[in-house]
Every structure is written in structure tokens, then in C-alpha cells.
Design a protein around this motif. Structure first.
Motif, PDB file in Angstrom:
ATOM      1  N   SER A  39      56.960 -47.050  65.346  1.00  0.00           N
ATOM      2  CA  SER A  39      55.778 -46.510  64.668  1.00  0.00           C
ATOM      3  C   SER A  39      55.988 -45.051  64.288  1.00  0.00           C
ATOM      4  CB  SER A  39      54.544 -46.633  65.551  1.00  0.00           C
ATOM      5  OG  SER A  39      54.237 -47.989  65.823  1.00  0.00           O
ATOM      6  N   LEU A  40      56.580 -44.291  65.192  1.00  0.00           N
ATOM      7  CA  LEU A  40      56.827 -42.873  64.949  1.00  0.00           C
ATOM      8  C   LEU A  40      57.802 -42.676  63.795  1.00  0.00           C
ATOM      9  CD1 LEU A  40      56.044 -40.114  66.030  1.00  0.00           C
ATOM     10  CD2 LEU A  40      57.927 -40.286  67.679  1.00  0.00           C
ATOM     11  N   LEU A  41      58.821 -43.518  63.727  1.00  0.00           N
ATOM     12  CA  LEU A  41      59.778 -43.444  62.619  1.00  0.00           C
ATOM     13  C   LEU A  41      59.092 -43.793  61.302  1.00  0.00           C
ATOM     14  CD1 LEU A  41      62.718 -42.937  61.872  1.00  0.00           C
ATOM     15  CD2 LEU A  41      63.183 -45.371  62.265  1.00  0.00           C
ATOM     16  N   GLY A  42      58.213 -44.796  61.328  1.00  0.00           N
ATOM     17  CA  GLY A  42      57.479 -45.163  60.115  1.00  0.00           C
ATOM     18  C   GLY A  42      56.554 -44.052  59.650  1.00  0.00           C
ATOM     19  N   ILE A  43      55.885 -43.400  60.586  1.00  0.00           N
ATOM     20  CA  ILE A  43      55.002 -42.279  60.251  1.00  0.00           C
ATOM     21  C   ILE A  43      55.809 -41.143  59.634  1.00  0.00           C
ATOM     22  CG2 ILE A  43      53.575 -40.448  61.276  1.00  0.00           C
ATOM     23  CD1 ILE A  43      52.735 -42.677  63.362  1.00  0.00           C
ATOM     24  N   LEU A  51      49.843 -43.943  68.562  1.00  0.00           N
ATOM     25  CA  LEU A  51      50.686 -43.145  69.435  1.00  0.00           C
ATOM     26  C   LEU A  51      49.900 -42.618  70.628  1.00  0.00           C
ATOM     27  CD1 LEU A  51      52.411 -40.970  66.659  1.00  0.00           C
ATOM     28  CD2 LEU A  51      53.256 -43.124  67.633  1.00  0.00           C
ATOM     29  N   THR A  52      50.625 -42.066  71.597  1.00  0.00           N
ATOM     30  CA  THR A  52      49.980 -41.375  72.711  1.00  0.00           C
ATOM     31  C   THR A  52      49.439 -40.033  72.217  1.00  0.00           C
ATOM     32  OG1 THR A  52      51.976 -40.187  73.377  1.00  0.00           O
ATOM     33  CG2 THR A  52      51.658 -42.392  74.301  1.00  0.00           C
ATOM     34  N   PRO A  53      48.504 -39.426  72.961  1.00  0.00           N
ATOM     35  CA  PRO A  53      47.997 -38.106  72.553  1.00  0.00           C
ATOM     36  C   PRO A  53      49.097 -37.062  72.413  1.00  0.00           C
ATOM     37  CG  PRO A  53      46.566 -39.060  74.216  1.00  0.00           C
ATOM     38  CD  PRO A  53      47.755 -39.968  74.112  1.00  0.00           C
ATOM     39  N   LYS A  94      45.444 -38.291  61.322  1.00  0.00           N
ATOM     40  CA  LYS A  94      45.201 -38.170  62.764  1.00  0.00           C
ATOM     41  C   LYS A  94      44.523 -39.391  63.387  1.00  0.00           C
ATOM     42  CE  LYS A  94      43.384 -34.956  66.222  1.00  0.00           C
ATOM     43  NZ  LYS A  94      42.700 -33.646  66.440  1.00  0.00           N
ATOM     44  N   PRO A  95      43.461 -39.963  62.777  1.00  0.00           N
ATOM     45  CA  PRO A  95      42.858 -41.162  63.397  1.00  0.00           C
ATOM     46  C   PRO A  95      43.861 -42.301  63.579  1.00  0.00           C
ATOM     47  CG  PRO A  95      41.411 -40.270  61.705  1.00  0.00           C
ATOM     48  CD  PRO A  95      42.708 -39.534  61.582  1.00  0.00           C
ATOM     49  N   GLY A  96      44.706 -42.516  62.581  1.00  0.00           N
ATOM     50  CA  GLY A  96      45.727 -43.559  62.694  1.00  0.00           C
ATOM     51  C   GLY A  96      46.779 -43.210  63.726  1.00  0.00           C
ATOM     52  N   LEU A  97      47.136 -41.913  63.815  1.00  0.00           N
ATOM     53  CA  LEU A  97      48.117 -41.476  64.805  1.00  0.00           C
ATOM     54  C   LEU A  97      47.618 -41.745  66.220  1.00  0.00           C
ATOM     55  CD1 LEU A  97      49.196 -38.015  63.282  1.00  0.00           C
ATOM     56  CD2 LEU A  97      50.382 -40.199  63.083  1.00  0.00           C
ATOM     57  N   VAL A 137      53.359 -34.879  66.155  1.00  0.00           N
ATOM     58  CA  VAL A 137      53.330 -35.076  64.697  1.00  0.00           C
ATOM     59  C   VAL A 137      52.542 -33.951  64.034  1.00  0.00           C
ATOM     60  CG1 VAL A 137      52.577 -36.582  62.819  1.00  0.00           C
ATOM     61  CG2 VAL A 137      53.596 -37.578  64.884  1.00  0.00           C
ATOM     62  N   LEU A 138      51.400 -33.580  64.615  1.00  0.00           N
ATOM     63  CA  LEU A 138      50.590 -32.504  64.045  1.00  0.00           C
ATOM     64  C   LEU A 138      51.328 -31.167  64.145  1.00  0.00           C
ATOM     65  CD1 LEU A 138      47.076 -33.489  65.429  1.00  0.00           C
ATOM     66  CD2 LEU A 138      47.999 -33.898  63.143  1.00  0.00           C
ATOM     67  N   PHE A 139      52.055 -30.957  65.234  1.00  0.00           N
ATOM     68  CA  PHE A 139      52.864 -29.740  65.376  1.00  0.00           C
ATOM     69  C   PHE A 139      53.959 -29.701  64.310  1.00  0.00           C
ATOM     70  CE2 PHE A 139      56.602 -27.664  67.481  1.00  0.00           C
ATOM     71  CZ  PHE A 139      56.125 -26.363  67.434  1.00  0.00           C
TER      72      PHE A 139
END
Length: 322
Positions: free
Chosen positions: A233-237, A95-97, A88-91, A103-105
Motif C-alpha cells: 500500500s505504501l509503495l502504491g501511495i 496505514l498506521t498513524p 490523509k483520510p485514505g492514508l 507520508v505527510l512528512f
């Protein structure tokens, strides 16, 4: 001709087309309200048909393998959310909130059903156990996903208690599913020759929800909030999450002494997340234009998991039995 391993499947291409359509021709006003009502009916019908399609005999055949099913559930609803919280800290930095929330969902959603079973079958795994594990994950997800959303995304889900979320999902998803199970003896003969048409109904329901959600997000300026670098970034995560879960499910399965057939079930059912359940749940649990952003990570993860698991299933299928 065999589809190339990394070519997107038809559903992924349709999702991309729907996002593009919503970006160019978003619905709004009374039209959007009409689509909202239509999607509620389509989702109820979708889960009714899922209930009618689920074979009780196949579930009974795999129900006794409790260690395997418990392992899958712990990966889906304990380890996956834990990884999301650790990231989460890295997200929040990348990323935006709203995308972080997405991602958490994604991390608290149940496993897929159809693709997990299909990949298990291709890989020569324990198909009966896969049916049971994936189905149990989705049924328990009706209760566990809203609870985990309330616990882990409390700020984002203000005004919605876990009980509120569970009750909404029970009414809109579980009751139609149970009604489908009850109606199965009368519908089974009618459904069997119409599998392709019913699959189109599944896909149409999801596509309609995605169109409505993205339309609302587009009207609120979605693509002004998501830069190309953020998508990368989202694809990498998503890739990191999938790689970790594939590695951990395989490692733990072997440490617990599962057979190769059961290892395949744990890996495919424990590492994957359901678009079919996730999109309707997001519509119920989250309000407003944020829904489009919240389901974006799930859509990317969905495509990635299908491509990677297709390769893994083929490699398992080619193994030499000893």
C-alpha cells in the motif's frame, strides 16, 4: 556497460542492507547512545561539506529566473503538502498513524540537490537554474519544513513548536552549511580531486542515521507493526504521489510558457524529495522509535523517484530540438 533503467542504484541497495542489518543486529543501550552522538557529528559534517561544495557562481547564474524558482518552491512546499492532506483520510485507513505521519512528512520536505541537477543535465535542461532551485529549496526547507510539520502534524509533534524545530535545524544543519560556504575558497582545491571520497561521506552519514533510527524501531517491534500488505500500500501511495507531481509540474510548466529546458527543471526539482535532508530532519523533529517508521515512506519514495526520473531524463535527452 549501461545500468538497466530500473535496477536500483548503489545507495538504495546500501539502504536495504542497513535496514536488514538493523533488523538482525539492532543497537541498543550505551552502544545506541554512542551512535546517536556520532550521527549528530556526522550530520553536521555532512552539511558543512554541502556548503563547501555549492558553487556560488552557478547559483548566481540561475538566481534571476525568479518565476521558475517560485514555481518549484510552490510545488515543493504548497502543492505537495496539499496533496498529502487531501490523501490523509485514505492514508489513515490504509496505514498506521506513524506511517501516515511519514507520508505527510515526506510531502513537506525540500527537493533533492544532487540527483535533480544530475537528471537535469542528462535531460539537457537548464542546469544553472536547477542548481539554484534545488539549493533554494533545501535552504528554505530548513525553515519551512519544521513550520509545516508543526501546522500539519501538530498531534504527532506535540511538545515541539515550529520555532523549536527551526532553531534545532538552524543549529545542526544551517550553521555547518554556512561555515562550509565561508570555508569554500580554502577547501575547493582540496575537494575537487576527492569527489568520490566525499560522496562516500554523504552516504555514510545517511546510512548511519537510518541504522540508528531503524535499530530503535526494531527494538520497539517495527516489523510487527508493518505487514507486507501495508508495504505494498505504501509503495502504491508513493507511486500515486510521484505520478501526480510529475504530471502537474509538466502541465503547469507548459501553461506558464516555460521553455523545454526550464520545464525539465520544474519537473525534476518540483516532484522530488530529499533523502539527504529528510533523514537528518526526521531525527531532529521526531523523538523515539517512531523515527524508523516515519522515514520508511521517504526511503520507498526515494527509490521510486530515482528509477522513474532516470527513464524520463533519458527520454528528454533523446528529443529532437526544433
Amino acid at each position: 556497460m549501461q545500468r538497466p533503467r530500473f535496477l536500483p542504484d548503489n545507495m538504495s541497495l546500501l539502504l536495504l542492507a542497513v535496514v536488514l542489518t538493523a533488523s538482525i543486529f539492532p543497537c541498543s543501550g550505551s552502544i545506541a547512545l554512542g551512535f546517536e552522538r556520532l550521527t549528530s557529528g556526522m550530520i553536521a559534517l555532512l552539511f558543512f561539506m554541502h556548503g563547501a561544495k555549492l558553487s556560488r557562481a552557478a547559483v548566481r547564474a540561475g538566481v534571476t529566473h525568479w518565476r521558475l524558482h517560485l514555481t518549484v518552491l510552490l510545488f515543493s512546499f504548497a502543492l505537495f503538502p496539499l496533496l498529502g492532506q487531501l490523501m490523509k483520510p485514505g492514508l489513515l485507513w490504509l496505514l498506521t498513524p506513524e506511517l501516515t505521519m511519514g507520508v505527510l512528512f515526506l510531502c513537506v520536505l525540500p527537493s533533492t540537490v544532487q540527483s535533480s541537477i544530475a537528471f537535469t543535465a542528462v535531460a539537457r535542461g537548464n542546469v544553472a537554474a536547477a542548481v539554484c532551485s534545488a539549493s533554494a529549496s533545501n535552504l528554505l526547507g530548513i525553515f519551512l519544513t519544521p513550520l509545516l510539520v508543526s501546522l500539519l502534524l501538530s498531534n504527532a509533534n506535540a511538545g515541539h513548536s515550529a520555532l523549536d524545530g527551526i532553531m534545532k535545524i538552524v543549529l545542526q544543519l544551517l550553521l555547518p552549511f554556512v561555515a562550509g560556504q565561508i570555508a569554500r575558497p580554502w577547501l575547493q582545491a582540496w575537494m575537487e580531486p576527492r569527489k568520490d571520497s566525499l560522496k562516500m561521506l554523504d552516504q555514510s552519514s545517511i546510512l548511519l542515521v537510518v541504522y540508528v533510527a531503524f535499530s530503535e524501531a526494531i527494538v520497539q517491534g517495527l516489523w510487527h507493526q508493518v505487514a507486507p500488505g501495508m508495504l505494498v500500500s505504501l509503495l502504491g501511495i508513493s507511486a500515486i504521489l510521484l505520478a501526480l507531481m510529475l504530471g502537474l509540474t509538466t502541465l503547469v510548466s507548459r501553461r506558464l510558457g516555460f521553455s523545454k529546458e526550464d520545464e525539465i527543471v520544474v519537473m525534476f526539482c518540483g516532484s522530488k524529495k530529499s533523502l539527504a535532508s529528510g533523514v537528518p530532519m526526521a531525527k531532529i523533529l521526531f523523538a523515539g522509535p517512531s523515527v524508523g517508521l516515519i522515514i520508511l515512506p521517504l526511503m520507498l519514495f526515494h527509490q521510486l523517484q530515482l528509477m522513474v526520473c532516470a527513464v524520463l531524463a533519458q527520454r528528454y535527452a533523446e528529443r529532437q530540438d526544433t
